[in-house]
Design an enzyme around this catalytic site. Sequence first.
Site, PDB file in Angstrom:
ATOM      1  N   ASP A 153       0.459  -1.311  -0.030  1.00 10.70           N
ATOM      2  CA  ASP A 153       0.086   0.431   0.268  1.00 10.70           C
ATOM      3  C   ASP A 153       1.398   1.127  -0.377  1.00 10.70           C
ATOM      4  OD1 ASP A 153      -2.418   1.676  -0.395  1.00 10.70           O
ATOM      5  OD2 ASP A 153      -3.546   0.178   1.697  1.00 10.70           O
ATOM      6  N   ASP A 208     -10.318   3.351  -2.919  1.00 16.82           N
ATOM      7  CA  ASP A 208     -11.259   1.995  -2.662  1.00 16.82           C
ATOM      8  C   ASP A 208     -12.507   1.758  -3.143  1.00 16.82           C
ATOM      9  OD1 ASP A 208      -8.943   1.294  -1.534  1.00 16.82           O
ATOM     10  OD2 ASP A 208      -9.358   2.072   0.759  1.00 16.82           O
TER      11      ASP A 208
HETATM   12  C1  GLA Z   1      -5.863   0.969   1.532  1.00 12.06           C
HETATM   13  C2  GLA Z   1      -6.000   0.266   0.427  1.00 12.06           C
HETATM   14  C3  GLA Z   1      -7.160  -0.790   0.567  1.00 12.06           C
HETATM   15  C4  GLA Z   1      -6.688  -1.470   1.803  1.00 12.06           C
HETATM   16  C5  GLA Z   1      -6.977  -0.367   3.176  1.00 12.06           C
HETATM   17  C6  GLA Z   1      -5.800  -0.976   4.464  1.00 12.06           C
HETATM   18  O1  GLA Z   1      -7.290   1.578   1.751  1.00 12.06           O
HETATM   19  O2  GLA Z   1      -5.955   0.957  -0.640  1.00 12.06           O
HETATM   20  O3  GLA Z   1      -7.517  -1.730  -0.668  1.00 12.06           O
HETATM   21  O4  GLA Z   1      -5.815  -2.064   1.793  1.00 12.06           O
HETATM   22  O5  GLA Z   1      -5.772   0.737   2.910  1.00 12.06           O
HETATM   23  O6  GLA Z   1      -5.780  -0.707   5.467  1.00 12.06           O
END
Ligand code: GLA
Length: 385
Positions: A153, A208
Amino acid sequence: MSARFTMLVCLGLAVVRGGASLRHPLDNGLARTPPTGWNSWNHFGCDVSAQLIKETADAIVASGMRDAGYRYVVIDDCWQVARDRSGRIVADSARFPGGMKPLADYVHSKGLKFGLYTDAGRQTCQGRPGTYGFEELDARTYAEWGVDYVKEDWCHADGLDAPTQYGKFRDALAKAGRPIVFSICEWGSNHPWTWGPRTGNLWRTTGDIGDYWASMISRVDLSSQYALAAGPGGWNDPDMLEVGNAGMTDDEYRAHFSLWATMAAPLMAGNDVRTMSPATRDILINKEVIAVDQDPLGVQGMLVEEPGPDLQIWVKPLADSARAVVLLNRSALQTVITAPWWALHIRGPARVRDLWAHADLGTFTDHFSATVAAHGVVMVRITRP
Ligand code: GLA
């Protein structure tokens, strides 16, 4: 649209055939077709444990998902709590008693592969220790544990350069002595479609996903812009699946799954597979749709025609020269959508098979029409004799 389609398909095929010379894909031999599996985040967030992962692996086998092609079981954020004195990452011992190695062994014993999440910055998005400054140690640790897939990430990465940091982890993984799929997750913020192919096996193109129609469809609109970056070894990632998480109708989930397959997107289920309904299961294990995603030609499908407001035709060329075609109704009213052969670059009679009804519909001369539910799709495979 038609001229654009011809150009894009030709370019896409050239890119695929040109392979390394044009796309400079990461040469780790992995993800020759888009990765498939399950990830904990969309349904469970931080509520992860060894018990959940074992039960999920069991359910992936029992439900038929493994036989339908799902492979990687990935624990997302929150499995890690600290680093020890030598800097080695430490798993939450209450939630993962015994650590990650026995859990990886369990997942492997089910004929599945095992994945973990980390962050290229100083902390993960949920404030757990990140990999910045520990790239080589983390890659070695994961390899020792039997990890087959790492998602990295981009939280807490202020002032860092994404291609440099992800390149560091790519190199660390290459030295770790185990084949590990590398999933880049910086949400499309640093143009990963330009450097992703030489760095990772998949790269997020969007922020997301949420479990609702507008979120799902906006990920399609974003990720489809970078179709030419995708191909065997490296894929655009419009985020994980929400199928079965209850925020959309089954028609919407069928559209979601069909569009991901047409875009050659990674198919990472994100629901509770232990308790899913038969309708959810039938969507996730539709082998005919999965085969479109996993087609060895590895071309990301594209939007080729908009026959009316909110009505779209998407096409993915397949290895046997058939085409997967999605008639997408983005409107709130059921309607008829017609796909003319000229828009699909098909001449003469062609056979049509419905990939959701699992039925051969017959031979059609110059177009195919179908009634499409609101927020729904009809997905077919069209084959010239
Ligand atoms: C980010 C990523 C998600 C997930 C969260 C976890 O938002 O884009 O897919 O992995 O972190 O905290």
